[in-house]
Design a protein around this motif. Structure first.
Motif, mmCIF file in Angstrom:
data_model
loop_
_atom_site.group_PDB
_atom_site.id
_atom_site.type_symbol
_atom_site.label_atom_id
_atom_site.label_comp_id
_atom_site.label_asym_id
_atom_site.label_seq_id
_atom_site.Cartn_x
_atom_site.Cartn_y
_atom_site.Cartn_z
ATOM 1 N N LYS A 236 62.482 13.476 57.971
ATOM 2 C CA LYS A 236 61.277 13.313 57.162
ATOM 3 C C LYS A 236 60.120 14.094 57.784
ATOM 4 O O LYS A 236 59.345 14.756 57.079
ATOM 5 N N TRP A 237 60.004 14.012 59.122
ATOM 6 C CA TRP A 237 58.976 14.779 59.825
ATOM 7 C C TRP A 237 59.182 16.283 59.600
ATOM 8 O O TRP A 237 58.232 17.014 59.288
ATOM 9 N N ALA A 238 60.430 16.741 59.734
ATOM 10 C CA ALA A 238 60.726 18.166 59.573
ATOM 11 C C ALA A 238 60.441 18.628 58.153
ATOM 12 O O ALA A 238 59.892 19.715 57.926
ATOM 13 N N GLU A 239 60.795 17.808 57.170
ATOM 14 C CA GLU A 239 60.554 18.182 55.781
ATOM 15 C C GLU A 239 59.065 18.346 55.510
ATOM 16 O O GLU A 239 58.636 19.276 54.806
ATOM 17 N N GLY A 240 58.252 17.467 56.071
ATOM 18 C CA GLY A 240 56.812 17.590 55.902
ATOM 19 C C GLY A 240 56.270 18.861 56.507
ATOM 20 O O GLY A 240 55.409 19.533 55.921
ATOM 21 N N ARG A 241 56.795 19.243 57.698
ATOM 22 C CA ARG A 241 56.315 20.469 58.351
ATOM 23 C C ARG A 241 56.777 21.714 57.603
ATOM 24 O O ARG A 241 56.059 22.708 57.529
ATOM 25 N N ILE A 242 57.964 21.667 57.046
ATOM 26 C CA ILE A 242 58.435 22.785 56.219
ATOM 27 C C ILE A 242 57.526 22.950 55.001
ATOM 28 O O ILE A 242 57.217 24.072 54.579
ATOM 29 N N ALA A 243 57.057 21.833 54.445
ATOM 30 C CA ALA A 243 56.148 21.912 53.300
ATOM 31 C C ALA A 243 54.819 22.544 53.701
ATOM 32 O O ALA A 243 54.237 23.323 52.938
ATOM 33 N N TYR A 244 54.316 22.228 54.882
ATOM 34 C CA TYR A 244 53.083 22.865 55.363
ATOM 35 C C TYR A 244 53.288 24.377 55.498
ATOM 36 O O TYR A 244 52.402 25.176 55.144
ATOM 37 N N LEU A 245 54.437 24.761 56.014
ATOM 38 C CA LEU A 245 54.728 26.191 56.148
ATOM 39 C C LEU A 245 54.829 26.839 54.774
ATOM 40 O O LEU A 245 54.300 27.936 54.549
ATOM 41 N N SER A 246 55.473 26.182 53.848
ATOM 42 C CA SER A 246 55.594 26.716 52.499
ATOM 43 C C SER A 246 54.221 26.907 51.870
ATOM 44 O O SER A 246 53.972 27.886 51.165
ATOM 45 N N TYR A 247 53.324 25.968 52.136
ATOM 46 C CA TYR A 247 51.960 26.085 51.620
ATOM 47 C C TYR A 247 51.272 27.326 52.185
ATOM 48 O O TYR A 247 50.624 28.085 51.450
ATOM 49 N N ALA A 248 51.420 27.564 53.473
ATOM 50 C CA ALA A 248 50.784 28.726 54.100
ATOM 51 C C ALA A 248 51.373 30.036 53.589
ATOM 52 O O ALA A 248 50.691 31.065 53.566
ATOM 53 N N LEU A 249 52.633 30.017 53.160
ATOM 54 C CA LEU A 249 53.308 31.235 52.692
ATOM 55 C C LEU A 249 53.247 31.398 51.171
ATOM 56 O O LEU A 249 53.828 32.334 50.633
ATOM 57 N N ARG A 250 52.549 30.510 50.496
ATOM 58 C CA ARG A 250 52.542 30.506 49.026
ATOM 59 C C ARG A 250 52.156 31.886 48.483
ATOM 60 O O ARG A 250 51.195 32.503 48.918
ATOM 61 N N GLY A 251 52.961 32.352 47.521
ATOM 62 C CA GLY A 251 52.655 33.601 46.842
ATOM 63 C C GLY A 251 53.008 34.859 47.604
ATOM 64 O O GLY A 251 52.906 35.954 47.052
ATOM 65 N N LEU A 252 53.421 34.756 48.845
ATOM 66 C CA LEU A 252 53.787 35.937 49.614
ATOM 67 C C LEU A 252 55.224 36.339 49.273
ATOM 68 O O LEU A 252 56.038 35.490 48.893
ATOM 69 N N PRO A 253 55.569 37.623 49.392
ATOM 70 C CA PRO A 253 56.891 38.085 48.949
ATOM 71 C C PRO A 253 58.024 37.528 49.808
ATOM 72 O O PRO A 253 58.133 37.841 50.990
ATOM 73 N N GLU A 254 58.863 36.730 49.214
ATOM 74 C CA GLU A 254 59.939 36.070 49.932
ATOM 75 C C GLU A 254 60.918 37.054 50.569
ATOM 76 O O GLU A 254 61.485 36.787 51.632
ATOM 77 N N ASP A 255 61.128 38.192 49.913
ATOM 78 C CA ASP A 255 62.119 39.133 50.413
ATOM 79 C C ASP A 255 61.592 39.988 51.564
ATOM 80 O O ASP A 255 62.293 40.875 52.048
ATOM 81 N N ARG A 256 60.351 39.709 52.010
ATOM 82 C CA ARG A 256 59.809 40.406 53.179
ATOM 83 C C ARG A 256 59.540 39.441 54.326
ATOM 84 O O ARG A 256 58.883 39.791 55.298
ATOM 85 N N ILE A 257 60.059 38.216 54.203
ATOM 86 C CA ILE A 257 59.794 37.185 55.213
ATOM 87 C C ILE A 257 61.117 36.668 55.764
ATOM 88 O O ILE A 257 62.054 36.410 55.017
ATOM 89 N N ARG A 258 61.178 36.532 57.079
ATOM 90 C CA ARG A 258 62.348 35.913 57.699
ATOM 91 C C ARG A 258 61.873 34.822 58.655
ATOM 92 O O ARG A 258 60.690 34.731 58.993
ATOM 93 N N PHE A 259 62.808 33.988 59.070
ATOM 94 C CA PHE A 259 62.463 32.744 59.763
ATOM 95 C C PHE A 259 63.235 32.622 61.065
ATOM 96 O O PHE A 259 64.418 32.920 61.120
ATOM 97 N N HIS A 260 62.527 32.187 62.114
ATOM 98 C CA HIS A 260 63.164 31.992 63.418
ATOM 99 C C HIS A 260 62.821 30.609 63.949
ATOM 100 O O HIS A 260 61.655 30.239 64.079
ATOM 101 N N THR A 261 63.850 29.831 64.218
ATOM 102 C CA THR A 261 63.686 28.602 64.977
ATOM 103 C C THR A 261 64.731 28.618 66.078
ATOM 104 O O THR A 261 65.711 29.367 66.002
ATOM 105 N N CYS A 262 64.523 27.826 67.122
ATOM 106 C CA CYS A 262 65.461 27.881 68.251
ATOM 107 C C CYS A 262 65.309 26.636 69.119
ATOM 108 O O CYS A 262 64.425 25.806 68.890
#
Length: 299
Positions: A236-262
């Motif tokens: 639940k915590w992770a899902e909320g943080r993913i939503a915050y990230l999605s908000y910050a990336l709103r409208g930006l081109p998805e095919d030019r963005i990649r994701f790194h977690t580790c």
């Protein structure tokens, strides 16, 4: 222009951070300590080192290259340089010797205390660049435009010289463990952080580079959180943080963005790590994936 693809070869890349040359690392130590340096010499050396770093990647047959994050010694330093609204706050007793992302209060450290004690006695992070932690004390604004332009220019110039056809630049996710003494709620704090970082995201994309979002906390926090949090609550915590990230990336081109977690660079037993099966659906589910356009932050 979307991410390059090939049917003739497997295109190769890496996660962004590469070893800093010794003289550059020493200069970063001096900067973090507040010492004066020859800025012109530093900038010249930075440009030269980025050119060499990119050239080495191309020679190693890396297709999508980065600048090795040569100008970024740490996330703390990154915030200090690029975001206004934060001030340094020295802990009582001064800065401790860093332990790195080893989770000394996590489950692995508790299960293998002798191993971790030995690691600390031969601490691989003793010489990392240190600075006082930052605390949010005012409105967050992005102020790193000059340094970002420099990094973009250095990388693109090096790519042309080395013959690289694609480059990426990492940027911090809008999720932080820094202390907030200004905003009334965590949601206001993280949303303001994301709105500020969005300026960096947009500039990287506008420069024709791939934007890489760095968000190690998404999975690495589990080692310590699992002592007091169930898997369901962590998701639940992770899902909320993913939503915050999605908000910050709103409208930006998805095919030019990649994701790194580790899971960090913890040099020790790793038996408590969050399993991929426990988090992957939150990242890729179409209903709550990372790049949902216009999604508002979740509580």
């Amino acid at each position: 222009m979307s991410v390059r693809r090939s049917v003739d070869q497997i295109r190769t890349t890496h996660t962004g951070s590469l070893p800093r040359p010794p003289d550059m690392l020493e200069t970063l130590h001096q900067l973090a300590a507040g010492h004066s340096i020859d800025l012109a010499a530093y900038e010249s050396a930075l440009t030269r080192h980025v050119a060499d770093i990119v050239k080495r990647q191309v020679e190693a047959r890396i297709n999508t290259v980065s600048d090795g994050e040569c100008s970024k010694p740490s996330f703390q330093h990154y915030v200090a340089e690029r975001l206004a609204g934060f001030e340094p706050r020295m802990p009582e007793g001064g800065l401790p010797v860093p332990t790195g992302p080893m989770g000394l209060d996590g489950r692995d450290a508790l299960m293998f205390p002798d191993f971790y004690r030995n690691v600390l006695e031969h601490n691989p992070f003793r010489n990392t660049v240190r600075m006082a932690p930052r605390v949010c004390v005012g409105p967050i604004r992005y102020v790193g435009h000059d340094k970002l332009r420099r990094d973009i220019e250095n990388l693109k110039t090096a790519m042309v010289a080395a013959g690289a056809d694609e480059g990426f630049m990492p940027a911090s996710a809008p999720i932080t463990a820094l202390q907030n003494d200004y905003y009334a709620t965590e949601e206001e704090f993280i949303t303001a952080y994301g709105d500020a970082m969005r300026e960096e995201y947009q500039a990287i994309l506008d420069a024709g580079l791939i934007l890489q979002i760095d968000f190690p906390m998404l999975v690495s926090r589990w080692d310590t959180a699992s002592r007091t949090m169930s898997l369901a609550d962590y998701r639940k915590w992770a899902e909320g943080r993913i939503a915050y990230l999605s908000y910050a990336l709103r409208g930006l081109p998805e095919d030019r963005i990649r994701f790194h977690t580790c899971y960090g660079v913890n040099f020790g037993p790793r038996v408590s790590d969050l399993q991929l099966e426990n988090i992957l659906d939150l990242i890729f589910d179409p209903g709550r994936r990372l790049f949902v356009r216009g999604r508002q932050p979740a509580a």
